[in-house]
Design a protein around this motif. Structure first.
Motif, PDB file in Angstrom:
ATOM      1  N   ASP A 116       0.347   0.274  -4.367  1.00  0.00           N
ATOM      2  CA  ASP A 116      -1.021   0.584  -4.798  1.00  0.00           C
ATOM      3  C   ASP A 116      -1.730  -0.678  -5.299  1.00  0.00           C
ATOM      4  OD1 ASP A 116      -0.709   3.198  -4.170  1.00  0.00           O
ATOM      5  OD2 ASP A 116      -0.532   3.941  -6.223  1.00  0.00           O
ATOM      6  N   ILE A 117      -1.018  -1.456  -6.100  1.00  0.00           N
ATOM      7  CA  ILE A 117      -1.615  -2.676  -6.668  1.00  0.00           C
ATOM      8  C   ILE A 117      -2.010  -3.627  -5.546  1.00  0.00           C
ATOM      9  CG2 ILE A 117      -1.113  -4.763  -8.045  1.00  0.00           C
ATOM     10  CD1 ILE A 117       0.591  -2.876  -9.879  1.00  0.00           C
ATOM     11  N   LEU A 118      -1.117  -3.731  -4.552  1.00  0.00           N
ATOM     12  CA  LEU A 118      -1.406  -4.607  -3.399  1.00  0.00           C
ATOM     13  C   LEU A 118      -2.740  -4.217  -2.754  1.00  0.00           C
ATOM     14  CD1 LEU A 118      -0.099  -6.807  -1.393  1.00  0.00           C
ATOM     15  CD2 LEU A 118       0.518  -4.839   0.001  1.00  0.00           C
ATOM     16  N   LEU A 119      -2.999  -2.897  -2.726  1.00  0.00           N
ATOM     17  CA  LEU A 119      -4.218  -2.397  -2.070  1.00  0.00           C
ATOM     18  C   LEU A 119      -5.406  -2.288  -3.027  1.00  0.00           C
ATOM     19  CD1 LEU A 119      -2.617   0.463   0.061  1.00  0.00           C
ATOM     20  CD2 LEU A 119      -3.348  -1.786   0.851  1.00  0.00           C
ATOM     21  N   LYS A 310      15.287  -5.837   2.399  1.00  0.00           N
ATOM     22  CA  LYS A 310      16.704  -5.800   2.010  1.00  0.00           C
ATOM     23  C   LYS A 310      17.107  -4.410   1.521  1.00  0.00           C
ATOM     24  CE  LYS A 310      16.811 -10.570   0.596  1.00  0.00           C
ATOM     25  NZ  LYS A 310      16.361 -11.329  -0.561  1.00  0.00           N
ATOM     26  N   LYS A 311      18.331  -4.045   1.762  1.00  0.00           N
ATOM     27  CA  LYS A 311      18.929  -2.801   1.259  1.00  0.00           C
ATOM     28  C   LYS A 311      18.052  -1.574   1.536  1.00  0.00           C
ATOM     29  CE  LYS A 311      21.179  -5.119  -2.581  1.00  0.00           C
ATOM     30  NZ  LYS A 311      20.840  -5.455  -3.960  1.00  0.00           N
ATOM     31  N   GLY A 312      17.558  -1.483   2.725  1.00  0.00           N
ATOM     32  CA  GLY A 312      16.796  -0.298   3.117  1.00  0.00           C
ATOM     33  C   GLY A 312      15.392  -0.232   2.534  1.00  0.00           C
ATOM     34  N   SER A 313      14.984  -1.274   1.809  1.00  0.00           N
ATOM     35  CA  SER A 313      13.624  -1.242   1.260  1.00  0.00           C
ATOM     36  C   SER A 313      12.615  -1.555   2.364  1.00  0.00           C
ATOM     37  CB  SER A 313      13.498  -2.265   0.129  1.00  0.00           C
ATOM     38  OG  SER A 313      13.571  -3.570   0.665  1.00  0.00           O
ATOM     39  N   ARG A 314      11.352  -1.418   2.022  1.00  0.00           N
ATOM     40  CA  ARG A 314      10.291  -1.760   2.967  1.00  0.00           C
ATOM     41  C   ARG A 314       9.366  -2.784   2.320  1.00  0.00           C
ATOM     42  NH1 ARG A 314      13.228   1.336   5.203  1.00  0.00           N
ATOM     43  NH2 ARG A 314      12.754   2.722   6.948  1.00  0.00           N
ATOM     44  N   VAL A 315       8.838  -3.673   3.144  1.00  0.00           N
ATOM     45  CA  VAL A 315       7.908  -4.673   2.629  1.00  0.00           C
ATOM     46  C   VAL A 315       6.551  -4.458   3.293  1.00  0.00           C
ATOM     47  CG1 VAL A 315       7.471  -7.140   2.282  1.00  0.00           C
ATOM     48  CG2 VAL A 315       9.831  -6.291   2.430  1.00  0.00           C
ATOM     49  N   ASP A 320      -5.153  -8.468   5.972  1.00  0.00           N
ATOM     50  CA  ASP A 320      -6.582  -8.692   6.095  1.00  0.00           C
ATOM     51  C   ASP A 320      -7.295  -7.763   5.132  1.00  0.00           C
ATOM     52  OD1 ASP A 320      -8.935  -9.595   6.981  1.00  0.00           O
ATOM     53  OD2 ASP A 320      -8.817  -8.721   8.988  1.00  0.00           O
ATOM     54  N   SER A 321      -8.087  -8.304   4.248  1.00  0.00           N
ATOM     55  CA  SER A 321      -8.857  -7.459   3.351  1.00  0.00           C
ATOM     56  C   SER A 321     -10.109  -8.214   2.935  1.00  0.00           C
ATOM     57  CB  SER A 321      -8.021  -7.081   2.134  1.00  0.00           C
ATOM     58  OG  SER A 321      -8.632  -7.523   0.954  1.00  0.00           O
ATOM     59  N   PRO A 322     -11.204  -7.499   2.710  1.00  0.00           N
ATOM     60  CA  PRO A 322     -12.458  -8.182   2.408  1.00  0.00           C
ATOM     61  C   PRO A 322     -12.455  -8.909   1.072  1.00  0.00           C
ATOM     62  CG  PRO A 322     -12.723  -5.790   2.296  1.00  0.00           C
ATOM     63  CD  PRO A 322     -11.346  -6.046   2.782  1.00  0.00           C
ATOM     64  N   SER A 323     -11.689  -8.411   0.076  1.00  0.00           N
ATOM     65  CA  SER A 323     -11.816  -9.036  -1.232  1.00  0.00           C
ATOM     66  C   SER A 323     -10.494  -9.229  -1.967  1.00  0.00           C
ATOM     67  CB  SER A 323     -12.763  -8.213  -2.108  1.00  0.00           C
ATOM     68  OG  SER A 323     -12.270  -6.896  -2.195  1.00  0.00           O
ATOM     69  N   LEU A 324      -9.403  -8.708  -1.395  1.00  0.00           N
ATOM     70  CA  LEU A 324      -8.137  -8.839  -2.107  1.00  0.00           C
ATOM     71  C   LEU A 324      -7.334 -10.004  -1.546  1.00  0.00           C
ATOM     72  CD1 LEU A 324      -7.143  -5.063  -2.124  1.00  0.00           C
ATOM     73  CD2 LEU A 324      -8.016  -6.385  -4.055  1.00  0.00           C
ATOM     74  N   PRO A 325      -6.537 -10.628  -2.410  1.00  0.00           N
ATOM     75  CA  PRO A 325      -5.722 -11.738  -1.912  1.00  0.00           C
ATOM     76  C   PRO A 325      -4.611 -11.203  -1.005  1.00  0.00           C
ATOM     77  CG  PRO A 325      -5.166 -11.212  -4.193  1.00  0.00           C
ATOM     78  CD  PRO A 325      -6.345 -10.363  -3.837  1.00  0.00           C
ATOM     79  N   GLU A 326      -4.155 -12.029  -0.075  1.00  0.00           N
ATOM     80  CA  GLU A 326      -3.015 -11.633   0.737  1.00  0.00           C
ATOM     81  C   GLU A 326      -1.816 -11.558  -0.176  1.00  0.00           C
ATOM     82  OE1 GLU A 326      -2.154 -13.782   4.227  1.00  0.00           O
ATOM     83  OE2 GLU A 326      -4.016 -13.164   5.223  1.00  0.00           O
ATOM     84  N   GLY A 327      -0.897 -10.658   0.113  1.00  0.00           N
ATOM     85  CA  GLY A 327       0.267 -10.553  -0.746  1.00  0.00           C
ATOM     86  C   GLY A 327       1.230  -9.556  -0.169  1.00  0.00           C
ATOM     87  N   GLU A 328       2.329  -9.344  -0.877  1.00  0.00           N
ATOM     88  CA  GLU A 328       3.350  -8.411  -0.395  1.00  0.00           C
ATOM     89  C   GLU A 328       3.764  -7.455  -1.495  1.00  0.00           C
ATOM     90  OE1 GLU A 328       5.561 -10.832   3.173  1.00  0.00           O
ATOM     91  OE2 GLU A 328       6.658 -10.511   1.306  1.00  0.00           O
ATOM     92  N   ALA A 329       4.222  -6.283  -1.104  1.00  0.00           N
ATOM     93  CA  ALA A 329       4.770  -5.335  -2.062  1.00  0.00           C
ATOM     94  C   ALA A 329       6.037  -4.746  -1.465  1.00  0.00           C
ATOM     95  CB  ALA A 329       3.771  -4.217  -2.340  1.00  0.00           C
ATOM     96  N   VAL A 330       7.039  -4.527  -2.318  1.00  0.00           N
ATOM     97  CA  VAL A 330       8.286  -3.926  -1.862  1.00  0.00           C
ATOM     98  C   VAL A 330       8.325  -2.485  -2.337  1.00  0.00           C
ATOM     99  CG1 VAL A 330      10.803  -4.117  -1.884  1.00  0.00           C
ATOM    100  CG2 VAL A 330       9.396  -6.175  -2.085  1.00  0.00           C
ATOM    101  N   THR A 339       8.362   5.496  -3.015  1.00  0.00           N
ATOM    102  CA  THR A 339       8.473   5.139  -4.440  1.00  0.00           C
ATOM    103  C   THR A 339       8.603   3.625  -4.547  1.00  0.00           C
ATOM    104  OG1 THR A 339      10.866   5.220  -4.401  1.00  0.00           O
ATOM    105  CG2 THR A 339       9.751   7.241  -5.078  1.00  0.00           C
ATOM    106  N   ASP A 340       8.558   3.134  -5.772  1.00  0.00           N
ATOM    107  CA  ASP A 340       8.812   1.716  -5.976  1.00  0.00           C
ATOM    108  C   ASP A 340      10.273   1.428  -5.663  1.00  0.00           C
ATOM    109  OD1 ASP A 340       6.427   0.451  -6.716  1.00  0.00           O
ATOM    110  OD2 ASP A 340       6.464   1.463  -8.654  1.00  0.00           O
ATOM    111  N   ALA A 341      10.558   0.209  -5.270  1.00  0.00           N
ATOM    112  CA  ALA A 341      11.942  -0.179  -5.007  1.00  0.00           C
ATOM    113  C   ALA A 341      12.683  -0.254  -6.332  1.00  0.00           C
ATOM    114  CB  ALA A 341      11.977  -1.519  -4.293  1.00  0.00           C
ATOM    115  N   GLU A 342      13.999  -0.035  -6.284  1.00  0.00           N
ATOM    116  CA  GLU A 342      14.794  -0.014  -7.512  1.00  0.00           C
ATOM    117  C   GLU A 342      14.602  -1.265  -8.361  1.00  0.00           C
ATOM    118  OE1 GLU A 342      16.338   2.256  -9.173  1.00  0.00           O
ATOM    119  OE2 GLU A 342      15.752   3.731  -7.660  1.00  0.00           O
ATOM    120  N   GLU A 343      14.642  -2.438  -7.714  1.00  0.00           N
ATOM    121  CA  GLU A 343      14.506  -3.698  -8.480  1.00  0.00           C
ATOM    122  C   GLU A 343      13.131  -3.793  -9.144  1.00  0.00           C
ATOM    123  OE1 GLU A 343      15.632  -5.640  -4.705  1.00  0.00           O
ATOM    124  OE2 GLU A 343      16.181  -3.575  -5.110  1.00  0.00           O
ATOM    125  N   GLU A 344      12.125  -3.298  -8.406  1.00  0.00           N
ATOM    126  CA  GLU A 344      10.756  -3.358  -8.937  1.00  0.00           C
ATOM    127  C   GLU A 344      10.648  -2.502 -10.196  1.00  0.00           C
ATOM    128  OE1 GLU A 344       7.969  -5.005  -7.316  1.00  0.00           O
ATOM    129  OE2 GLU A 344       9.640  -5.946  -6.250  1.00  0.00           O
TER     130      GLU A 344
END
Ligand code: ATP
Ligand code: MG
Length: 347
Positions: A116-119, A310-315, A320-330, A339-344
């Protein structure tokens, strides 16, 4: 006796009145091409066959091209385009008006806080969000999750809204929806009831289903999410090796713009999925690109690249977004949904 009949009639009329759905004013977008002055049914059908499905696409058409494709004289084509421009009230909006419109943007939670934060808070209304990635990367899973989450109350990340699902691959699974609904403590049957599913069997059929959406919204103003899973599968299958890529892209373009207008006009979120293909010319890094390439890239407001981590998680990577920085979320896909990944979570 006669009086009784009268009374019955008024009761019936009252009921009808109550059942009547609030009419939505037919904006220029849904005015028919054949309603334009100087355009008869025959010309309208030629215009439509040429891929100009509505007044806006006609308003932005090149008159010379139109004259050629629709076999009308150049002056007539010019007149048609001018009429379409007039009818489409191509007005500018002030920056303030625009800001006001942006204020009504709402967001649907993905189920993962990191995602959600990524978006910027979730999947936005008034926008097209595209997810592309390999098979099994979770594109459809996100669709299932959004179709459930959109129905949740606002404090739980929803919009108390309903969803439309255009299924082009036959992968919609009611059982998965029910499983996700139970995990969110909501009535699974009710959640299913609030999703309208259209199974598309050809790209033309897909376009037709999209054209039907205003009618559905008219009947059910609670619709807040439109899913197309997947956007390109049928187009890709039908136009393979036919050397008609331009033709295909033109049709895809029409569907995408229709979706974007629905998103804008009715404050709806549009979520589309897309397959990937390998680009042979990329020597370093990840060679996968989304099918449909530039055409979708230009229309979709948010593009997300999904891959297995890693370990079945998804990244999820925001490409591309008009105003948000590029980034990644696991995040993770579990039986209970996204759900959030266990480590997160531990962080
Ligand atoms: P495709 O391109 O084939 O349509 P996709 O990106 O749509 O792929 P999804 O169907 O969203 O892929 O993801 C499938 C994956 O989601 C499965 O491989 C599994 O890892 C996960 N998944 C699906 N259902 C469950 C479940 N009930 N419990 C846990 N994980 C699940
Ligand atoms: Mg899928």
């Amino acid at each position: 006796m006669a009086k009784k009949e009268d009374e019955d009639e008024t009761v019936e009329e009252k009921q009808k009145e109550e059942e009547k759905v609030e009419p939505i004013d037919t904006d220029y977008e849904y005015k028919d091409i054949k309603d334009l002055p100087g355009v008869g049914a025959a010309t309208a059908s030629k215009i439509r066959n040429a891929g100009y499905m509505d007044i806006i696409s006609l308003a932005t058409a090149n008159p010379l091209e139109l004259a050629e494709i629709c076999e009308v004289g150049e002056p007539t084509a010019r007149k048609i385009v001018a009429e379409a421009r007039e009818a489409s009230k191509m007005n500018f909006m002030s920056g303030l008006e625009f800001e006001d419109k942006r204020k009504s943007v709402q967001r649907i939670s993905t189920g993962s806080q990191a995602f959600d934060i990524l978006l910027g808070g979730g999947v936005e209304t008034q926008a097209i969000t595209e997810c592309y990635g390999e098979y099994g990367s979770g594109k459809s899973q996100l669709a299932f999750q959004l179709a459930v989450n959109v129905q949740l109350p606002k404090e739980k990340g929803g919009l108390e809204g309903h969803a439309i699902w255009i299924d082009t691959e036959g992968t919609f699974r009611p059982a998965r929806i029910e499983q996700l609904a139970v995990a969110k403590n909501v009535d699974p049957k009710e959640v299913l009831q609030n999703i309208r599913i259209g199974r598309a069997y050809s790209s033309d059929h897909q376009a037709l289903l999209v054209d039907k959406i205003p009618e559905l919204i008219n009947k059910d103003p609670k619709i807040k999410l439109i899913i197309v899973d997947s956007m390109m599968a049928l187009f890709r299958a039908e136009y393979v090796g036919r050397g008609t890529l331009a033709d295909r892209q033109q049709k895809v373009n029409v569907v995408l713009h229709t979706l974007q207008r629905l998103a804008d006009r009715f404050n709806i979120a549009v979520y589309i999925t897309n397959q990937v293909m390998a680009r042979p010319d990329v020597m370093f890094g990840d060679p996968t690109v989304a099918v449909g390439g530039h055409i979708i890239g230009h229309v979709a407001t948010y593009r997300i690249y999904l891959r297995k981590g890693k370990k079945g998680s998804r990244v999820a990577k925001l490409v591309d977004s008009p105003s948000l920085p590029e980034g990644e979320a696991v995040f993770e896909i579990t039986a209970n949904g996204i759900t959030d990944a266990e480590e997160e979570k531990k962080k």
